[in-house]
Design a protein around this motif. Structure first.
Motif, short mmCIF file in Angstrom:
data_model
loop_
_atom_site.label_atom_id
_atom_site.label_comp_id
_atom_site.label_asym_id
_atom_site.label_seq_id
_atom_site.Cartn_x
_atom_site.Cartn_y
_atom_site.Cartn_z
N GLY A 91 0.81 -1.21 0.00
CA GLY A 91 0.00 0.00 0.00
C GLY A 91 0.84 1.26 0.00
N GLU A 92 0.19 2.39 0.11
CA GLU A 92 0.77 3.73 0.15
C GLU A 92 1.29 4.14 -1.23
OE1 GLU A 92 0.27 5.67 2.66
OE2 GLU A 92 -0.56 4.03 3.83
N SER A 93 0.71 5.20 -1.77
CA SER A 93 0.93 5.53 -3.18
C SER A 93 2.37 5.89 -3.52
CB SER A 93 -0.01 6.68 -3.59
OG SER A 93 0.25 7.86 -2.86
N LEU A 94 3.06 6.63 -2.66
CA LEU A 94 4.46 6.97 -2.97
C LEU A 94 5.34 5.73 -2.95
CD1 LEU A 94 5.05 10.37 -1.11
CD2 LEU A 94 4.68 9.99 -3.56
N ASP A 95 5.09 4.84 -2.00
CA ASP A 95 5.83 3.58 -1.98
C ASP A 95 5.52 2.76 -3.23
OD1 ASP A 95 6.87 4.23 0.50
OD2 ASP A 95 5.36 3.08 1.60
N LEU A 96 4.28 2.80 -3.65
CA LEU A 96 3.86 1.98 -4.78
C LEU A 96 4.44 2.47 -6.11
CD1 LEU A 96 0.12 1.12 -4.03
CD2 LEU A 96 2.02 -0.46 -4.35
N ILE A 97 4.52 3.77 -6.33
CA ILE A 97 5.07 4.22 -7.60
C ILE A 97 6.56 3.85 -7.69
CG2 ILE A 97 3.34 6.00 -7.99
CD1 ILE A 97 5.36 8.12 -7.14
N LYS A 116 19.92 14.74 -8.85
CA LYS A 116 18.50 14.71 -9.17
C LYS A 116 17.76 13.72 -8.28
CE LYS A 116 18.64 16.41 -13.91
NZ LYS A 116 18.24 16.20 -15.32
N ARG A 117 18.39 12.60 -7.97
CA ARG A 117 17.74 11.62 -7.08
C ARG A 117 17.58 12.20 -5.67
NH1 ARG A 117 17.11 6.01 -7.85
NH2 ARG A 117 17.42 5.40 -10.03
N LYS A 118 18.56 12.93 -5.22
CA LYS A 118 18.47 13.57 -3.90
C LYS A 118 17.33 14.58 -3.88
CE LYS A 118 21.35 16.01 -0.50
NZ LYS A 118 20.74 17.33 -0.41
N PHE A 119 17.22 15.37 -4.94
CA PHE A 119 16.15 16.36 -5.02
C PHE A 119 14.79 15.67 -5.11
CE2 PHE A 119 13.94 19.94 -7.39
CZ PHE A 119 13.87 20.76 -6.28
N ALA A 120 14.74 14.55 -5.81
CA ALA A 120 13.49 13.78 -5.88
C ALA A 120 13.02 13.38 -4.50
CB ALA A 120 13.68 12.54 -6.76
N GLU A 121 13.93 12.91 -3.66
CA GLU A 121 13.56 12.50 -2.30
C GLU A 121 13.03 13.69 -1.50
OE1 GLU A 121 13.24 9.48 -1.14
OE2 GLU A 121 13.88 8.74 -3.10
N GLU A 122 13.64 14.86 -1.69
CA GLU A 122 13.16 16.06 -1.00
C GLU A 122 11.73 16.40 -1.43
OE1 GLU A 122 15.92 19.22 -1.76
OE2 GLU A 122 17.64 18.09 -0.98
N LEU A 123 11.47 16.26 -2.71
CA LEU A 123 10.14 16.60 -3.21
C LEU A 123 9.11 15.55 -2.81
CD1 LEU A 123 11.07 18.01 -6.73
CD2 LEU A 123 10.25 19.29 -4.76
N PHE A 124 9.49 14.28 -2.78
CA PHE A 124 8.57 13.25 -2.26
C PHE A 124 8.21 13.58 -0.81
CE2 PHE A 124 10.64 9.99 -5.29
CZ PHE A 124 9.67 10.20 -6.25
N SER A 125 9.19 13.96 -0.02
CA SER A 125 8.95 14.26 1.39
C SER A 125 8.02 15.46 1.58
CB SER A 125 10.28 14.54 2.11
OG SER A 125 11.09 13.39 2.11
N TYR A 126 8.12 16.42 0.67
CA TYR A 126 7.30 17.63 0.78
C TYR A 126 5.87 17.40 0.31
CZ TYR A 126 5.58 22.38 0.02
OH TYR A 126 4.82 23.52 0.04
N SER A 127 5.61 16.36 -0.45
CA SER A 127 4.30 16.22 -1.10
C SER A 127 3.14 16.17 -0.11
CB SER A 127 4.28 14.99 -2.01
OG SER A 127 4.44 13.79 -1.27
N ASP A 128 3.30 15.49 1.02
CA ASP A 128 2.22 15.45 2.00
C ASP A 128 1.94 16.83 2.58
OD1 ASP A 128 1.75 12.76 1.67
OD2 ASP A 128 2.90 12.13 3.43
N THR A 129 3.00 17.60 2.80
CA THR A 129 2.84 18.97 3.29
C THR A 129 2.09 19.82 2.27
OG1 THR A 129 4.88 18.82 4.58
CG2 THR A 129 4.07 21.04 4.07
#
Length: 238
Positions: A91-97, A116-129
């Motif tokens: 489950g969980e959509s971010l984990d699933l993609i 770019k991978r590091k920035f991706a992780e930052e943006l994934f973390s911000y998405s819930d906010t």
């Protein structure tokens, strides 16, 4: 991106629907989802981009009236999306993609570049906010409360200049955000007369670019802003 595939979508199942064949955990990979759910849409876009329409079967629910067998036999949390794969439920959509991108064939949706991978992780973390800040702004001073969240995205889209997307090229980050950003943009324009793209040219170009992509358009259930606003008006504004 895999070539565009146009598929006949399965019917929506509700509390009166029997469990569709074949049996659970028979080796079939299934994405349990709802056409109206932006979290599920993330996984749906990922599946389609990678050309997995034949490999990952859709099981679509009425979000407000899901069958009892889903909670009892598949996913006790009763949330969507979830993925049935290799005898387990994830489950969980971010984990699933990320899971679909890493465990299935098809074009990769994350670059090799470490920055770019590091920035991706930052943006994934911000998405819930982002989701929380914009959705709660509907009950307050919308422009004042939602504005900083859209400013954050405008700045993020300025980091790389090798394409119109967050990491330059289309990636899981764009997939994580577009169902919400495009949906919020439509809701805010229709219900609050607030255009989140004014003064944010990169955000405007990003939304426009994604709405040209079949892989996104195929998953966009609400194409009419008024219809979208009416659907979400009660849960957001009550």
């Amino acid at each position: 991106m895999a070539s565009v595939v146009y598929e006949n979508l399965p019917p929506v199942l509700d509390s009166k629907s029997e469990q569709p064949p074949p049996p659970l955990f028979d080796g079939t990979t299934r994405l349990y989802m709802a056409y109206t759910c932006p979290f599920a849409q993330r996984v749906w876009i990922t599946r389609n981009y990678k050309g997995l329409q034949d490999e990952i079967k859709l099981v679509a629910f009425d979000l407000q009236d899901k069958p009892a067998w889903y909670k009892e036999k598949v996913y006790p949390s009763n949330k969507v999306p979830s993925l049935e794969h290799n005898g387990k439920i994830i489950g969980e959509s971010l984990d699933l993609i990320n899971y679909v991108d890493s465990n299935f064939e098809g074009p990769s949706l994350l670059p090799d570049d470490p920055e770019k991978r590091k920035f991706a992780e930052e943006l994934f973390s911000y998405s819930d906010t982002f989701i929380k800040d914009v959705s709660t702004s509907f009950k307050g001073d919308t422009a004042k409360e939602a504005g900083p969240a859209f400013d954050f995205l405008e700045k993020a889209l300025d980091k790389f200049d090798d394409g119109p997307f967050f990491l330059g090229q289309f990636s899981l980050v764009d997939i994580a955000y577009i169902p919400f950003v495009d949906g919020y943009h439509m809701i805010l324009s229709e219900g609050f007369k607030y255009d989140a793209t004014v003064g944010r040219p990169k955000l405007a170009a990003w939304i426009e670019e994604l709405n040209k992509m079949d892989v996104y358009k195929q998953t966009k259930y609400f194409k009419d802003p008024k219809q979208l606003f009416e659907y979400y008006k009660i849960p957001f504004l009550q």
